[in-house]
Design an enzyme around this catalytic site. Structure first.
Site, short mmCIF file in Angstrom:
data_model
loop_
_atom_site.label_atom_id
_atom_site.label_comp_id
_atom_site.label_asym_id
_atom_site.label_seq_id
_atom_site.Cartn_x
_atom_site.Cartn_y
_atom_site.Cartn_z
N GLU A 1 56.30 4.97 45.36
CA GLU A 1 55.09 5.62 44.85
C GLU A 1 54.41 4.74 43.78
O GLU A 1 54.12 5.20 42.69
CB GLU A 1 55.43 7.01 44.31
CG GLU A 1 55.92 7.93 45.44
CD GLU A 1 56.31 9.34 44.97
OE1 GLU A 1 56.66 9.48 43.78
OE2 GLU A 1 56.28 10.26 45.79
N ASP B 1 61.64 15.70 49.95
CA ASP B 1 61.43 15.76 48.50
C ASP B 1 61.59 17.19 48.01
O ASP B 1 60.60 17.83 47.67
CB ASP B 1 60.03 15.22 48.17
CG ASP B 1 59.81 15.11 46.67
OD1 ASP B 1 60.80 15.09 45.92
OD2 ASP B 1 58.64 15.04 46.25
N GLU C 1 59.71 22.51 41.45
CA GLU C 1 58.46 21.87 41.85
C GLU C 1 57.85 22.51 43.09
O GLU C 1 56.67 22.85 43.11
CB GLU C 1 58.71 20.37 42.10
CG GLU C 1 57.47 19.63 42.60
CD GLU C 1 57.68 18.14 42.75
OE1 GLU C 1 58.77 17.65 42.40
OE2 GLU C 1 56.76 17.46 43.23
#
Lengths: 616, 616
Positions: free
Chosen positions: B243, B322, B350
């Site tokens: 990323e 993820d 998240e």
């Protein structure tokens, strides 16, 4: 330093690099005329004869040379007209002309931290870190550029007024605001300031209720103070009760009550209250199929016709949504004959390519003018596309929109020759260049529309940024912007059989828009929910039309790039290369739109492309 | 001040409000034992017998009372064990126990500006405005809470290391880092620091190439410096080539080469290099149907087995994507037998409800443990769910995840009793409360899964925030996360007939996952692309299963709310009300997920709900 065509304003290469810094319109007019003729190498005798304060002018030929006659701002406009004609080797003699719209406004959405909301040309020209920048040479260049196309009022701060910009009209900041106004005044430009409707509350009154006498007195005292510093202050701009901005609704008051209170404070000084009508329910539930956002503002305002003070101007966006590529004219612009209105356009390419993609706007404005025949608004305004970038507008060619807006605001109409006018002032007289680039500008909106928004379908842009495709990005959001695509059909039925939005229009629009058979094809999916196999007049199914136009749009974006490449050598190399990079990015964007939209509609419709092209 | 259950850590009400501030483990153990017994009102004689540095402990009964035996950290854990048993009226005698995972780590994603990436409990506990906060009482409360469940290593700064956090290991910052390490050391916790792989480049070396001797020397010098300040520094955490973070790939080096260079710098001091394996192509083109993101990391790492230095630990997320609600175990965790691995879990919710929705994680961890039998990773780590909120975790009940993680990391497994353990320590012994709340925690993950993610379908969350539904939010994005829903089917075929992702698994998983007939139902749409009319074992069509579970999920969210309401009076009122508001928000979220997903799949499939419920 990039080699930008022109010094200050790309269409001003005929003016000297030195920007006059006089304090009066006449100083500037004299200086521009004298130095301009010199820099053009013309020995024509020309002089200025000013009388009064009118904006009109004429350029006549007298025995001893050319004479520019008019009021004080008028002669400055006359000087620019004369010089630009000479620069193009045209006859500078001009019969008496005066502006169609008395107020020709630019709204900047600049925040005092230096950012520009929906700005695509760098940061703010005016503010940084909560204060004025005071870059006088740049600001004079800015004012001259605006004056050269007749813009006569600007609002420097964002309509979304957040601290410290709410304090611009308070005592400490007024001297700074007045300094900006002084500079602009010399170029015939008056200052408008966007205000926070809740300011009296913030400042300790505990309320901002327009019917509270203490609030009215507070605003009167503020207006008096502003005019002590800026005697020709044009007025205040208000975004009230919209997208979480405060307003009269908070106190159970109508927008007429809310605006009139301000109007009575500013009116005695000759100030206007420019009231933005961008009001709708921005917390809509997507499950609610009755509420239809385009209907909202008409419903809020139409009943108030005749109830506004004379110095209130309702500022109304051209379409009922929000500056989409294709919208019908807002029905509010037909309504309220007894109320002063200003048409609001957006030069900033928020939904139209971020000044990366080429998007020349006058063809759209011409449609608006056509559809508003007999319903002309009194004033005009545009959201600025300017910023701190050296070329002012990010994309060199986006300057053409500002230029054309000035001409449009002056004359009340625009035509294809305006594009050529800008090109020849900016890049010179080469016929191939003028032909090629003129054609590129004039077809650019159709190209952008082809890859982005078929048949008036809106809001397929990426949320927040509004650049690039995201067809379902707003599908479940609160902004009232839904496609409701399914296996059979797409769009919202806004006809009398659906949300009845069409009934807000006068005839003949009401009738035309109400039926898919008579609705202009480019607005078909704005007004109607149609099946993918709906047959268009040319015999094509709707889905095939969508596929075809996506492919065409991407092909035409490539052609724009190729056309630009064909101009290498005719365009100053820095402008050529800088803009080349934009055309390359536009092509990537166009291909992404093509593939995403085709993929999206294929997945729902199940239809194959008749021509066997790659639909992902 | 909110009435939070417990003072520092909701499960610690049995400990005195005063947090011991001693400098050594033994000081703290003595103080906790003495004051803890006092605050519990127990006159049991108990003392500590420490020998060595081991983490194991036992609590035995001797003539003169209870004795806690173990190494220095061990006895502190023993004290907490003993006190928590007494607080629950349980026998505190404990046979010798030692931790399953030597490194039991918490990763904070705290930025030095005070924000927490994916933080849902306020701002950073450690940093503000680019500097350490140094709120010692709060930090001691934090360290005590971690020690009470046996966590022994923490990384305070975000794995996405941005300035000024890149400078944490530079000379000026090391004394500050050392002060934090001193405090943590007294609670048996060692410091890890996330580093910027490009730091030598930033610091003037002009390169960060791991094979450049100057770079290796630079890191060696840094490691030496760190250990001069922090002799028990646990090591560095690296997110490289992921990323947009820099890494060895920038220099054409493998991750083994990249990690080993660091390992040789830190190894001589006993330091670890914890290397995050979250590497994939994050600029994937959605048109590309060959690249399959879950395959990426295995492909990057599996060939490197045996080539890492002994003190390198590969830190691997539990699933290949993820931290989605439902993922299979990452195939990387089965591969690389010759390499030290740490399992990475995420306590921060998240994708699992932002600590607004109730989501108790151990049921998921139990599945991971089950599927990893025979392939146990050597260490364990969790991304923290802590922040500056008074209750540490935003949602009071989210503390249960941190508590359970500590137990899980200590024992290597978790069971339903852990939930009850936390409840009774936090809210007391009332049987109805323990039953009701225990059941709520244990079913919460299934409830969340039911309204959000049917059959292992991932990524239908809103982009950026990752809260709330947006089924096509990632459909055209670059993150490699596509549903490819159309009129017939949904999902990606990851079997041997598709992207062949299943082939990365060892048997029996490879065989099981490869066919929709044998694939565990909860992972069906993770591994397979299936038609909406695909018949599930219970005879239901897939689309009907999606509808049914959405309705059930929202109903069960309502039941969670009702169950919580039934506990009024049994929960301290402030905790009750604060959490009540979360359950109400969860219910709104669940209904939004239900309606959006049902609407989404109805528009594609055209299928009506067999039970005639409202599908918008």
């Amino acid at each position: 330093m990039r080699e930008v065509p022109g010094g200050a304003g790309a269409w001003l290469p005929f003016l000297p690099m030195d920007i006059p810094s006089g304090n009066t319109l006449l100083d500037i007019a004299h200086s521009e005329l004298r130095e301009g003729l010199k820099s053009l190498g013309h020995d024509t005798a020309a002089h200025v004869q000013a009388q009064g304060q009118g904006e009109g002018f004429e350029v006549i030929k007298e025995q001893n040379g050319l004479v520019i006659k008019g009021g004080e701002p008028g002669v400055l406009y006359g000087v620019y007209s004369l010089l630009s004609c000479l620069a193009r080797d045209e006859d500078p003699v001009t019969p008496y002309t005066e502006p169609h719209y008395p107020l020709r406004m630019l709204n900047h959405w600049d925040n005092m931290d230096g950012t520009v909301e929906r700005g695509y040309a760098g940061s703010s020209l005016f503010f940084r870190d909560g204060a004025f920048i005071n870059d006088w040479p740049r600001l004079r260049g800015y004012a001259r550029m605006l004056a050269s196309v007749g813009i006569n009022a600007v609002c420097l701060n964002n309509v979304n007024v957040r601290p410290p910009a709410d304090g611009l009209i308070m005592e400490e900041m007024l001297p700074k605001l007045a300094t900006a106004a002084d500079l602009l005044r010399a170029y015939g430009i008056r200052l408008i300031t966007a205000i926070d409707y809740a300011l009296p509350h913030t400042m300790g009154l505990g309320t901002a209720d327009p019917l509270d006498p203490a609030v009215a007195a507070w605003w009167k005292e503020r207006a008096d103070a502003i005019y002590r510093h800026i005697p020709d202050f044009a007025g205040v701009l208000v975004k009230a009760d919209s997208e979480f901005r405060p307003g009269p609704y908070m106190y159970g008051r109508s927008h007429a009550e809310g605006a009139n209170m301000l109007a009575r404070a500013f009116g005695p000084h000759g100030g206007k209250v420019i009231w933005r009508c961008f009001v709708y329910n921005c917390v809509q539930d997507w499950r609610d199929t009755k509420t239809d956002r385009p209907k909202a503002a008409w419903e809020h305002y139409a009943p108030l016709d005749g109830r506004f003070e004379d110095n209130v101007i309702l500022q109304i966006k051209n379409g009922p949504y929000d500056f989409q590529v294709r919208e019908p004219v807002s029905p509010r612009l037909y309504a309220m004959p007894g109320t002063a209105k200003a048409l609001e356009l957006q030069l900033a390419q928020e939904y139209t390519g971020h000044q990366i993609d080429l998007y020349y706007m006058p063809p759209m404005w011409r449609e608006v003018t056509r559809d508003l025949e007999g319903y002309q608004p009194r004033h005009i305004c545009a959201v600025s596309n300017l910023g701190s970038d050296e070329n002012w507008t990010g994309h060199d060619l986006a300057q053409a929109n500002l230029f054309a807006f000035g001409l449009f605001a002056w004359r009340g109409h625009t035509d294809d020759a305006d594009a050529d006018w800008w090109i020849s002032l900016t890049y010179g007289a080469d016929p191939r260049l003028r032909d090629t680039l003129g054609d590129m500008l004039l077809r650019s909106r159709a190209v952008y529309e082809k890859y982005t928004a078929p048949l008036g379908l809106c809001w397929m842009v990426r949320p927040h940024t509004h650049y690039g495709p995201d067809p379902e990005g707003y599908e479940y959001d609160k902004w009232g912007t839904y496609l409701r695509t399914d296996r059979e059909a797409v769009g919202i039925d806004r006809s009398s059989r659906g949300t009845a939005y069409t009934l807000q229009y006068p005839e003949p629009f009401r009738m035309l828009y109400d039926s898919p058979d008579t609705c202009p094809q480019e607005l078909l999916l704005f007004f109607h929910r149609l099946r993918f196999d709906h047959v268009l007049p040319d015999g094509r199914a709707l889905i095939q039309y969508i596929y075809d136009t996506r492919f065409e749009g991407a092909d035409e974006a490539e052609r724009l790039l190729n056309d630009w490449e064909s101009l290498e050598g005719l365009i100053p190399s820095d402008s050529y290369l800088h803009t080349l990079e934009r055309f390359r990015r536009q092509l990537l964007n166009a291909r992404e739109w093509r593939d995403v939209l085709n993929n999206y509609f294929r997945r729902f419709s199940g239809a194959a492309d008749e021509k066997g092209r790659e639909v992902y």
